[in-house]
Structures are given as C-alpha cells and as structure tokens.
Write an enzyme that holds these catalytic residues in place. Structure first.
Site, PDB file in Angstrom:
ATOM      1  N   HIS A   1       0.837  -1.206   0.000  1.00  0.00           N
ATOM      2  CA  HIS A   1       0.000   0.000   0.000  1.00  0.00           C
ATOM      3  C   HIS A   1       0.870   1.254   0.000  1.00  0.00           C
ATOM      4  O   HIS A   1       0.622   2.205  -0.742  1.00  0.00           O
ATOM      5  CB  HIS A   1      -0.907   0.054   1.241  1.00  0.00           C
ATOM      6  CG  HIS A   1      -1.935  -1.008   1.323  1.00  0.00           C
ATOM      7  ND1 HIS A   1      -2.074  -1.802   2.441  1.00  0.00           N
ATOM      8  CD2 HIS A   1      -2.886  -1.409   0.457  1.00  0.00           C
ATOM      9  CE1 HIS A   1      -3.079  -2.633   2.258  1.00  0.00           C
ATOM     10  NE2 HIS A   1      -3.588  -2.429   1.051  1.00  0.00           N
TER      11      HIS A   1
ATOM     12  N   LYS B   1     -17.627  -6.084   6.221  1.00  0.00           N
ATOM     13  CA  LYS B   1     -16.365  -6.636   6.702  1.00  0.00           C
ATOM     14  C   LYS B   1     -16.265  -6.464   8.212  1.00  0.00           C
ATOM     15  O   LYS B   1     -16.805  -5.520   8.777  1.00  0.00           O
ATOM     16  CB  LYS B   1     -15.177  -5.921   6.039  1.00  0.00           C
ATOM     17  CG  LYS B   1     -14.971  -6.303   4.593  1.00  0.00           C
ATOM     18  CD  LYS B   1     -13.655  -5.768   4.076  1.00  0.00           C
ATOM     19  CE  LYS B   1     -13.385  -6.247   2.666  1.00  0.00           C
ATOM     20  NZ  LYS B   1     -12.081  -5.789   2.176  1.00  0.00           N
TER      21      LYS B   1
ATOM     22  N   ARG C   1      -1.730  -6.172  -8.384  1.00  0.00           N
ATOM     23  CA  ARG C   1      -0.660  -7.116  -8.078  1.00  0.00           C
ATOM     24  C   ARG C   1      -0.534  -8.183  -9.154  1.00  0.00           C
ATOM     25  O   ARG C   1       0.551  -8.630  -9.465  1.00  0.00           O
ATOM     26  CB  ARG C   1      -0.927  -7.813  -6.740  1.00  0.00           C
ATOM     27  CG  ARG C   1      -0.830  -6.894  -5.552  1.00  0.00           C
ATOM     28  CD  ARG C   1      -1.316  -7.591  -4.331  1.00  0.00           C
ATOM     29  NE  ARG C   1      -2.742  -7.918  -4.548  1.00  0.00           N
ATOM     30  CZ  ARG C   1      -3.565  -8.338  -3.620  1.00  0.00           C
ATOM     31  NH1 ARG C   1      -3.146  -8.535  -2.403  1.00  0.00           N
ATOM     32  NH2 ARG C   1      -4.822  -8.591  -3.889  1.00  0.00           N
TER      33      ARG C   1
ATOM     34  N   SER D   1      -3.134  -7.444   2.798  1.00  0.00           N
ATOM     35  CA  SER D   1      -3.421  -7.341   4.235  1.00  0.00           C
ATOM     36  C   SER D   1      -3.802  -8.693   4.811  1.00  0.00           C
ATOM     37  O   SER D   1      -3.412  -9.034   5.940  1.00  0.00           O
ATOM     38  CB  SER D   1      -4.545  -6.335   4.476  1.00  0.00           C
ATOM     39  OG  SER D   1      -4.133  -5.038   4.137  1.00  0.00           O
TER      40      SER D   1
END
Length: 161
Positions: free
Chosen positions: A16, A40, A89, A127
């Site tokens: 990040h 979440k 990514r 994460s």
C-alpha cells in the site's frame, strides 16, 4: 489534481505504501480514504487504521488520511478529486478492478481510475496475507512498518489469552 486511494487497509502494508508514495509523485494531493465497509469485520478499528496510515505517511506532505462510507465516486466528488488510484498485483486483480472502474465510470463520468502496478517485491502482498502470518507468529517486519507489526502482535496476543 487530487487523487483518492480507497481501501480497507486492515492493516496497511508496504505494498500500500509503495502505491501511496508513487501516487504522491504523480498527483498534487493524495487522499488515502479508509472505507467503512459494513460487510467486513476488520481486525483494527477505523481509528487504529487511520493512525497507522498517518504514521506511515507522515513524511509525505501531500498525503492526507480520511474515512468514508458509501460510494467511492460520491466521496471523490465531495473531495473534488478527479482520479481514483488502484493498485494491481496480478492479472486476477485486474479483472475485478477493471469491472469496478467501468462501474464507477457509469456513476461518475468525470472521474478517472488510474492503475499502478505493484512493485515486484510486493506482488504477493496483501493485508490478509499479513494477518495470517501474524496470527501464527510469523515474521512480518519485512511486510509492514514496525508500528503495525507491534500492533498486530498485540492484537493476536490478546486473542490467544
């Protein structure tokens, strides 16, 4: 030009931070916008995540940290931002991110999405990977800032008692 870098950042990783730093060189101002997602159950509170991001970006004068709920494009309009930054990514990220960018474009034609590919050394990093390693006591100092590493160890020590 103002850019928004939205995400949950639970926790913020070096991946990040790589995107934030590179974005800060491209745009006049970058707002790291921590999403309050009711779907979440984050490990860190909103306040903890915002503090972690502020500490990690304190050396970047044109980076601000904020929080929002709802649509990213609505928040971008509120902040008079013209760009959304998204990190990629892998090819699998691209499919989801492209779909989101197209959806956002239908909601706000005046806001562009800019994709920044993650630097090679962070291409595997997320994460959730960091949380999993930390949960089992693995070394995470090469993945997150020292402050985040301490906070993760503390969270998981609390959970095991």
């Amino acid at each position: 030009m103002i850019a928004i870098y939205p995400g949950s950042f639970d926790p913020i990783t070096f991946g990040h931070l790589d995107i934030i730093k590179r974005g800060s060189h491209l745009f006049e101002r970058v707002i790291v916008a921590v999403l309050r997602n009711p779907n979440k159950n984050p490990l860190f509170t909103m306040e903890e995540r915002m503090l972690q991001i502020r500490e990690a970006t304190s050396h970047l004068d044109n980076v601000d940290v904020d929080t929002f709920t709802g649509l990213t494009v609505t928040y971008a309009h509120l902040k008079q931002a013209q760009v959304l930054i998204r990190g990629l990514r892998a090819v699998s990220d691209f499919e989801l991110e492209l779909q989101m960018a197209h959806t956002n474009k239908t909601l706000a034609n005046d806001i562009e999405t800019v994709f920044l590919s993650t630097s090679n050394e962070y291409s595997f990093l997320s994460s959730s990977v960091v949380r999993e390693i930390a949960r089992f006591g693995g070394e995470i100092g090469h993945l997150v800032t020292p402050e985040v590493a301490i906070a993760l160890r503390h969270k998981f020590q609390q959970g095991s008692t």
